[in-house]
Design a protein around this motif. Structure first.
Motif, short mmCIF file in Angstrom:
data_model
loop_
_atom_site.label_atom_id
_atom_site.label_comp_id
_atom_site.label_asym_id
_atom_site.label_seq_id
_atom_site.Cartn_x
_atom_site.Cartn_y
_atom_site.Cartn_z
N LEU A 1 1.04 -0.94 -0.24
CA LEU A 1 0.04 -0.01 -0.08
C LEU A 1 1.16 1.26 -0.15
CD1 LEU A 1 -3.12 0.87 0.44
CD2 LEU A 1 -2.61 1.39 2.53
N SER A 2 2.25 1.21 0.60
CA SER A 2 2.76 2.15 0.66
C SER A 2 3.38 2.78 -0.25
CB SER A 2 4.03 2.69 2.02
OG SER A 2 4.68 2.96 1.28
N ARG A 3 3.43 1.94 -1.20
CA ARG A 3 5.10 2.04 -2.87
C ARG A 3 3.42 2.33 -3.59
NH1 ARG A 3 7.09 -4.54 -2.91
NH2 ARG A 3 9.04 -3.90 -1.71
N LEU A 4 1.94 2.13 -3.47
CA LEU A 4 0.94 2.37 -4.36
C LEU A 4 0.95 4.11 -3.99
CD1 LEU A 4 -1.64 -0.66 -3.51
CD2 LEU A 4 -0.33 0.51 -6.33
N GLU A 5 0.64 4.76 -2.80
CA GLU A 5 -0.32 5.30 -2.56
C GLU A 5 1.25 6.60 -2.55
OE1 GLU A 5 -3.53 4.72 0.63
OE2 GLU A 5 -1.61 4.83 1.83
N ASN A 6 1.85 5.69 -1.89
CA ASN A 6 3.47 7.40 -2.02
C ASN A 6 4.36 7.09 -3.54
OD1 ASN A 6 2.98 7.82 0.77
ND2 ASN A 6 4.66 5.98 1.21
N GLN A 7 4.39 6.50 -4.21
CA GLN A 7 4.96 6.37 -5.65
C GLN A 7 4.43 6.82 -6.68
OE1 GLN A 7 9.53 4.59 -4.86
NE2 GLN A 7 8.73 3.76 -3.41
N LEU A 8 2.93 5.28 -6.80
CA LEU A 8 2.76 5.41 -8.12
C LEU A 8 1.21 6.22 -7.93
CD1 LEU A 8 2.77 1.68 -7.96
CD2 LEU A 8 4.19 2.85 -9.73
N PHE A 9 0.67 6.37 -7.46
CA PHE A 9 -0.99 6.72 -6.68
C PHE A 9 -0.55 8.50 -7.50
CE2 PHE A 9 -3.11 4.34 -4.78
CZ PHE A 9 -3.28 3.30 -5.85
N PRO A 10 0.22 9.21 -7.05
CA PRO A 10 1.20 10.54 -7.23
C PRO A 10 1.25 10.91 -8.53
CG PRO A 10 2.30 9.72 -5.07
CD PRO A 10 1.45 8.88 -6.01
N ILE A 11 1.56 10.55 -9.62
CA ILE A 11 2.18 10.36 -10.82
C ILE A 11 0.66 9.77 -11.51
CG2 ILE A 11 3.19 9.38 -12.64
CD1 ILE A 11 5.78 9.84 -10.47
N LEU A 12 0.37 8.54 -11.00
CA LEU A 12 -0.25 7.46 -12.37
C LEU A 12 -1.77 7.64 -11.49
CD1 LEU A 12 1.46 4.33 -13.10
CD2 LEU A 12 0.76 6.33 -14.33
N GLY A 13 -1.79 8.29 -10.54
CA GLY A 13 -3.27 7.93 -9.57
C GLY A 13 -4.84 8.24 -10.26
N ASP A 14 -5.01 9.42 -11.24
CA ASP A 14 -5.67 9.76 -11.41
C ASP A 14 -6.10 9.66 -13.18
OD1 ASP A 14 -3.86 11.26 -12.66
OD2 ASP A 14 -4.85 13.63 -11.55
N LYS A 15 -5.18 9.10 -13.81
CA LYS A 15 -5.56 8.82 -15.07
C LYS A 15 -5.98 7.61 -15.43
CE LYS A 15 -0.63 10.16 -16.13
NZ LYS A 15 -0.42 10.77 -16.99
N LEU A 16 -7.39 7.62 -16.45
CA LEU A 16 -8.00 6.00 -17.20
C LEU A 16 -7.29 5.11 -16.92
CD1 LEU A 16 -10.53 8.41 -18.05
CD2 LEU A 16 -10.45 8.13 -15.81
N PHE A 17 -7.14 3.89 -16.33
CA PHE A 17 -6.39 2.65 -17.01
C PHE A 17 -6.40 2.52 -18.93
CE2 PHE A 17 -3.88 -0.80 -16.53
CZ PHE A 17 -4.04 -1.10 -15.26
N PRO A 18 -7.82 2.54 -19.39
CA PRO A 18 -8.38 2.36 -20.61
C PRO A 18 -6.94 3.34 -21.71
CG PRO A 18 -10.19 2.32 -19.73
CD PRO A 18 -9.44 3.02 -18.72
N ALA A 19 -6.83 4.17 -21.01
CA ALA A 19 -5.49 5.38 -21.42
C ALA A 19 -4.02 5.24 -21.55
CB ALA A 19 -6.31 6.95 -21.66
N LEU A 20 -3.56 4.70 -20.62
CA LEU A 20 -2.19 4.08 -20.18
C LEU A 20 -1.92 3.21 -21.11
CD1 LEU A 20 -2.82 3.44 -16.30
CD2 LEU A 20 -1.62 5.15 -17.47
N GLU A 21 -0.26 4.29 -21.79
CA GLU A 21 0.26 3.08 -22.07
C GLU A 21 2.26 2.91 -21.19
OE1 GLU A 21 0.21 2.92 -25.18
OE2 GLU A 21 -2.40 3.48 -25.82
N PRO A 22 2.64 2.15 -21.51
CA PRO A 22 3.84 1.80 -21.21
C PRO A 22 5.12 2.84 -20.94
CG PRO A 22 3.57 0.53 -22.80
CD PRO A 22 2.30 1.42 -23.05
#
Length: 401
Positions: free
Chosen positions: A127-148
């Motif tokens: 949960l810490s990895r998600l909340e502190n490192q991934l959500f700030p950058i990817l959190g509000d992006k729509l999954f179907p629109a995500l690219e590598p």
């Protein structure tokens, strides 16, 4: 005649639906069950239609009349109130659906389904990895629109500060969430696949350990001679015999031990693989535990902290003791006792499956894992006693080979 609040409150249900009219197409329908529904009857493009305006008393008489006037204004503008309501609901549903398909929403859904299979410590780490490192950058992006490239941007933040292993773990985490998104129909493929190809390779560092028998004997004597906090001393004396993970040893509770059967059963919630683990206890361990019981047996933990009996000793406490004995980071670690046992037991010819079962390594086939637990226990009990005897022999050797 227009309705009044008094007339509405005192109206009683009958065996058939009753309609009380207010005017302008507005009426209150009283169901046989007692429910009171506001309805509006109107004509649009030559057709008679009806819509619900809510229930009484949640929607008062005044509120119902205001909703009637709003509907009339729509009709005057050439808008069907019923269609307008459907469109509004569809738009709200689309917004809600969009909110449910952000990376954060999908990742939290994945986490909620996986967490029960993990220890509390592992849950906190993920949960810490998600909340502190991934959500700030990817959190509000729509999954179907995500690219590598979106994922790569997020995980390269860790790489840029030199946390190479963390970056690889984040890539693995992104892949797990992405595969879940594919399974639930939010994306056609694992959009996070292959991210590690763009990262600096991890330099593998195995836990330092001693496997030379003569040096093991020297280590055991150093542990016996170490004068420190009782909990630390006894934990280090027990650890070579049982070679469980540090967290499993440090959190050991007296209630987990059956001295009559010489067995320690570590409950599932304290195990990495979330399955109970049985540790047969050699007579050398029973002797140590009897001595320890006179010191800590009145409390919960076998190895309570010096600062508070309500919590066990720390991993750092054990590690610091090794360092004081002269064993540097690159020579021996607490986890190294597991590698020590695994290496020497394999060299002595014990069956690999029996050793792996005692190490509590993961078995992918749950049925086979349960079978192994029952099938190997007699062999494990014999192996653990012979292992303890072997350690005693190494400890009593006078000369280093």
């Amino acid at each position: 005649m227009p309705l009044t609040d008094t007339a509405i409150r005192t109206a009683k249900p009958t065996d058939k639906a009753v309609k009380l009219f207010d005017g302008g197409g507005l009426y209150l329908e009283i169901a046989p069950s007692g429910g009171k529904w506001w309805r509006l009857k109107y004509r649009f493009q030559g057709k008679e239609k009806r819509i619900s305006l809510g229930t009484y008393p949640t929607v008062s008489l005044k509120d119902a009349r205001e909703r009637r006037e709003q509907a009339k204004r729509l009709i005057e503008q050439g808008i069907d109130p019923s269609n307008q309501r459907k469109e509004a609901k569809a738009a709200a549903a689309a917004i809600e659906q969009e909110q449910n398909t952000t990376f954060e929403a999908v990742a939290r859904d994945w986490f909620s389904k996986k967490r029960n299979a993990w220890t509390p410590g592992h849950q906190k780490k993920i949960l810490s990895r998600l909340e502190n490192q991934l959500f700030p950058i990817l959190g509000d992006k729509l999954f179907p629109a995500l690219e590598p490239a979106d994922f790569l941007t997020a995980i390269q933040k860790a790489e840029s500060r030199g946390a190479i292993e963390t970056a690889h773990r984040l890539a693995q985490l992104c892949g797990q969430v992405s595969r879940y998104a594919r399974i639930v129909g939010l994306t056609r493929y694992d959009v996070a696949a292959g991210l590690t190809e763009a990262l600096t390779p991890v330099q593998t560092n195995h836990y330092a350990t001693i496997t030379d028998p003569a040096e093991v004997g020297h280590l055991l004597r150093a542990i016996d001679e170490y004068a420190g906090e009782p909990s630390i001393c006894f934990a280090l004396k027990v650890l070579p015999f049982v070679f469980v993970r540090s967290v499993e040893l440090r959190g050991a509770e007296w209630r987990e031990f059956d001295f009559e059967s010489a067995t320690w059963i570590i409950p599932a919630e304290r195990m990495k693989m979330k399955r109970p683990h049985t540790v047969p206890l050699a007579h050398q361990v029973i002797t140590l535990l009897n001595d320890l019981h006179s010191l800590t047996g009145s409390g919960r933990y076998l190895f309570p902290s010096l600062f508070s009996a309500s919590r066990p000793i720390s991993d750092m406490g054990l590690l610091n003791a090794l360092r004081r004995m002269g064993y540097a980071k690159g020579v021996m670690t607490i986890h190294g006792f597991r590698s020590l046992a695994s290496t020497l037991l394999n060299e002595q010819g014990y069956r690999a499956d029996v050793i792996e079962a005692q190490l509590a390594h993961g078995e992918k086939n749950a049925i086979r894992a349960a079978y192994n637990h029952a099938e190997y226990l007699p062999e494990r009990r014999q192996m653990m006693q012979e292992w303890a005897d072997y350690l005693d022999e190494l400890k009593t050797e006078n000369n280093l080979a």
